[in-house]
Design a protein around this motif. Sequence first.
Motif, PDB file in Angstrom:
ATOM      1  N   CYS A 299       0.823  -1.215   0.000  1.00 15.94           N
ATOM      2  CA  CYS A 299       0.000   0.000   0.000  1.00 15.94           C
ATOM      3  C   CYS A 299       0.856   1.263   0.000  1.00 15.94           C
ATOM      4  O   CYS A 299       0.314   2.373  -0.047  1.00 15.94           O
ATOM      5  CB  CYS A 299      -0.940   0.005   1.200  1.00 15.94           C
ATOM      6  N   GLY A 300       2.178   1.126   0.082  1.00  8.99           N
ATOM      7  CA  GLY A 300       3.057   2.285   0.068  1.00  8.99           C
ATOM      8  C   GLY A 300       3.290   2.894   1.429  1.00  8.99           C
ATOM      9  O   GLY A 300       3.999   3.891   1.552  1.00  8.99           O
ATOM     10  N   GLY A 301       2.690   2.324   2.473  1.00  9.21           N
ATOM     11  CA  GLY A 301       2.847   2.843   3.823  1.00  9.21           C
ATOM     12  C   GLY A 301       2.344   1.828   4.824  1.00  9.21           C
ATOM     13  O   GLY A 301       2.451   0.619   4.612  1.00  9.21           O
ATOM     14  N   TYR A 317      -5.625   5.908  -4.765  1.00  5.91           N
ATOM     15  CA  TYR A 317      -4.992   6.671  -3.692  1.00  5.91           C
ATOM     16  C   TYR A 317      -5.277   5.967  -2.369  1.00  5.91           C
ATOM     17  O   TYR A 317      -6.442   5.723  -2.030  1.00  5.91           O
ATOM     18  CB  TYR A 317      -5.533   8.097  -3.651  1.00  5.91           C
ATOM     19  N   ASN A 320      -2.803   6.203   4.186  1.00  4.94           N
ATOM     20  CA  ASN A 320      -2.107   5.329   5.134  1.00  4.94           C
ATOM     21  C   ASN A 320      -1.993   6.031   6.482  1.00  4.94           C
ATOM     22  O   ASN A 320      -1.156   6.915   6.679  1.00  4.94           O
ATOM     23  CB  ASN A 320      -0.725   4.975   4.583  1.00  4.94           C
ATOM     24  N   ASP A 325       0.700   9.225   5.392  1.00  4.92           N
ATOM     25  CA  ASP A 325       0.909   9.631   4.007  1.00  4.92           C
ATOM     26  C   ASP A 325      -0.287   9.235   3.156  1.00  4.92           C
ATOM     27  O   ASP A 325      -1.092   8.385   3.547  1.00  4.92           O
ATOM     28  CB  ASP A 325       2.185   8.988   3.431  1.00  4.92           C
ATOM     29  N   THR A 327      -0.523   7.731  -0.633  1.00  4.17           N
ATOM     30  CA  THR A 327       0.276   7.187  -1.739  1.00  4.17           C
ATOM     31  C   THR A 327      -0.634   6.971  -2.935  1.00  4.17           C
ATOM     32  O   THR A 327      -1.762   6.504  -2.782  1.00  4.17           O
ATOM     33  CB  THR A 327       0.938   5.859  -1.333  1.00  4.17           C
ATOM     34  N   TRP A 328      -0.147   7.338  -4.133  1.00  2.00           N
ATOM     35  CA  TRP A 328      -0.956   7.127  -5.327  1.00  2.00           C
ATOM     36  C   TRP A 328      -0.292   6.126  -6.253  1.00  2.00           C
ATOM     37  O   TRP A 328       0.929   5.940  -6.254  1.00  2.00           O
ATOM     38  CB  TRP A 328      -1.268   8.433  -6.048  1.00  2.00           C
ATOM     39  N   PHE A 329      -1.140   5.473  -7.032  1.00  2.00           N
ATOM     40  CA  PHE A 329      -0.743   4.352  -7.878  1.00  2.00           C
ATOM     41  C   PHE A 329      -1.337   4.534  -9.268  1.00  2.00           C
ATOM     42  O   PHE A 329      -2.504   4.909  -9.406  1.00  2.00           O
ATOM     43  CB  PHE A 329      -1.259   3.027  -7.298  1.00  2.00           C
ATOM     44  N   ARG A 340       2.976   1.801  -7.804  1.00  2.00           N
ATOM     45  CA  ARG A 340       3.239   2.988  -6.998  1.00  2.00           C
ATOM     46  C   ARG A 340       3.861   4.099  -7.840  1.00  2.00           C
ATOM     47  O   ARG A 340       4.817   3.875  -8.581  1.00  2.00           O
ATOM     48  CB  ARG A 340       4.161   2.652  -5.829  1.00  2.00           C
ATOM     49  N   GLY A 342       3.898   7.667  -6.392  1.00  2.00           N
ATOM     50  CA  GLY A 342       4.365   8.745  -5.532  1.00  2.00           C
ATOM     51  C   GLY A 342       3.585   8.796  -4.240  1.00  2.00           C
ATOM     52  O   GLY A 342       2.636   8.035  -4.030  1.00  2.00           O
ATOM     53  N   SER A 343       3.990   9.700  -3.332  1.00  2.00           N
ATOM     54  CA  SER A 343       3.283   9.857  -2.069  1.00  2.00           C
ATOM     55  C   SER A 343       3.520  11.261  -1.530  1.00  2.00           C
ATOM     56  O   SER A 343       4.450  11.958  -1.959  1.00  2.00           O
ATOM     57  CB  SER A 343       3.729   8.820  -1.043  1.00  2.00           C
TER      58      SER A 343
END
Length: 355
Positions: A299-301, A317, A320, A325, A327-329, A340, A342-343
């Motif tokens: 999930c990026g976080g 999006y 988290n 944060d 985080t977008w995908f 992923r 960025g965040s």
Amino acid sequence: MGGAHSTDQSGGHRAYIGSFTSGGGRGVTTAAVDPSTGALTPLSCADSLADPSYLTLDRSAGVLYAVSEAERGAVGAFRATADGLTPLGAPVPVGGSGPTHLCLAGGRLHTANYGSGSVSSLPLAADGSVSGPASVLTHQGSGPDSDRQEAPHAHQVLPDPTGRWVLGVDLGSDAVRVCVPAPATGALRVHARTALRAGTGPRHLAFHPAGEVVYVLHELEPQLTVCRWNGASGRLEPVREVPVASQGAPGAVRAYPSAIAVSPDGRFVWAAVRGADTLVTFSLAGGPEQPRLTGTAGCGGRWPRDLAVDPSGRRLYAANEHSGDVTWFEVDPRTGDPRRAGSVAVPAASCVVFG
């Protein structure tokens, strides 16, 4: 310039991010959305409401609504402009504790109150501000999990695509209640109750764009229940359960699914899973009633509390909460898998909606 459809100088739209002020969050953050990359750039924060954990936006009126997830639950309204958010009056009590979700339906604002196990309905003024008192519908029932299901715990309230019905998802009593607003007052009454498997703890649901299938995500067991929806009769019929798998050895980390989203084109379903901290992709290539798990990604976080699809359907999006944060995908158009991109730091992030 004004209204929720305002764009920034680069042509991007706005995103609004809720957060827990009790956990270090800044309230509701307004962010610019880059139209080419999906990147979020925070612009301003509105901190007049405690713990605005969930948001909904009336795009036509340019008004954002937020719950205050506190013991004495309340809702706040904000005018959304190109410069940020301006409160529309003081917060209004919902007559329940711990509201976790809200929606607009029938010209009123409805909240799901987790702590008190109830659903509230509040009138709206012509300018979009909220007034009271709230009409409160209290749920009944419990479940086998003595820690989480000792009483009803309403977790989500959502209108169906016809706008005729309001569905309330209750984690504590393992049920979805279909409600209808009273013609004279707008207060909700129960039309039908759909029991789901005991102990699974339904948390959130989402409609397929065609409007005849509903996906119910469970928190206490990592399961997705596929249901048929009849908008004419207001009846919800469970059809099958599909496991929501997570990375790692079975049982190594308990999975707590939190949020569910369906692609605007009706080809994919995504679920966020806390604990495992993953995003799970289901393909609907076999039809809306046949979700097939096809992928799992980080999930990026940590602790993804909310999952949102941007209006184009090209990006996801994840809010988290524990890592603070969003985080977008980028979504692979062929497989639906999120990659992923960025965040941005948003302390105690809990929810994302788009203008």
